[in-house]
Design an enzyme around this catalytic site. Sequence first.
Site, PDB file in Angstrom:
ATOM      1  N   SER A 150       0.808  -1.222   0.000  1.00 33.95           N
ATOM      2  CA  SER A 150       0.000   0.000   0.000  1.00 33.95           C
ATOM      3  C   SER A 150       0.848   1.284   0.000  1.00 33.95           C
ATOM      4  O   SER A 150       1.728   1.451   0.862  1.00 33.95           O
ATOM      5  CB  SER A 150      -0.884  -0.032   1.252  1.00 33.95           C
ATOM      6  OG  SER A 150      -1.437   1.232   1.499  1.00 33.95           O
ATOM      7  N   ASN A 151       0.539   2.177  -0.928  1.00 31.85           N
ATOM      8  CA  ASN A 151       1.191   3.500  -0.927  1.00 31.85           C
ATOM      9  C   ASN A 151       0.715   4.325   0.256  1.00 31.85           C
ATOM     10  O   ASN A 151       1.472   5.074   0.866  1.00 31.85           O
ATOM     11  CB  ASN A 151       0.869   4.241  -2.228  1.00 31.85           C
ATOM     12  CG  ASN A 151       1.440   3.540  -3.427  1.00 31.85           C
ATOM     13  OD1 ASN A 151       2.648   3.337  -3.521  1.00 31.85           O
ATOM     14  ND2 ASN A 151       0.583   3.140  -4.358  1.00 31.85           N
TER      15      ASN A 151
END
Length: 296
Positions: A62-63
């Site tokens: 996940s960014n």
Amino acid sequence: MKLCLPTPLHRLDRAFPNHDVWIKRDDLTGFALGGNKTRKAAKLLEDAEGSDVLLTVGDTQSNHARVIAACAAQKGIECELFLTGPNPGRATSNLLLDRLAGASVRFVDDPDQREAAMNQRASELRIAGKKPYAIPLGGSNAIGASAFVEAAKEIDATDPATVVLASSSGGTYAGLMKGFEGAPIKLIGIRVDRDPDPEKRICEIVEGFDPSDVNLNSDFVGEDYAVPTREGMAAIRLLWQKEGVLLDPVYTGKAMAGLISLLERGELSGRIIFWHTGGTPSIFRYSATDLGVDDL
Ligand SMILES: Cc1ncc(COP(=O)(O)O)c(C=O)c1O
């Protein structure tokens, strides 16, 4: 936390010499390698003032989790991430940056259980006298999305345009939809996953819209979320070779593939703005073979 705003807006005249295509460089928002999640995190962090643990959920790479982990580190508070399992064994790309920031990571095999695991942990922390702040998937609630209501002001909305962006948990689309309300700006969200009811979710984030107002395109997801597509890789190659702009296989490569395909089919015309939502670190988790280039 310092953001570099407004982000640049420039024409892609080498990649698209025969069309009026521009790029909004939100990959350059400035904190923790930038991207759309950085704008949302700045708003969420204001709301989290006084908390001593940040918790959030996301995919393994996940960014959003990377940015939240960096926010917690900068504030000198704890961070607990609930990411999709199984544990990959090696921390690479965004996951490596989460660990480098000092975040603790718990892997949850069923993505539908991540949020429940986070909320349960937040209750435990509260009972233990801590002040946890739990952030939903992608930072996509009204507070996170408000960053994109503001971001819309960075575009001249009196000049008609079509804005194309990658859409997943919907906060970015929702904020821009609200920000461009009443303006001659058409918004197209290119979907990158197959989660159910994305239009309904977007309308739950900002008030005053109906699912029929939401314009999402599901044609470019490919096999699944985070599985690179041939068209996405061609888009990444085009932007890298012609413009020196890096896209990623999970979000922006697929969104740019959508823009190119709609342009080739004559379904896009006039001023077109590709909203680059960042996510570039995730390219480094893939092998050359995954990305369709020859290894050395
Ligand atoms: C690089 C990138 N682009 C686009 C998106 C989609 O944004 P949203 O979740 O607000 O729809 C994400 C979210 O995960 C992202 O990391």
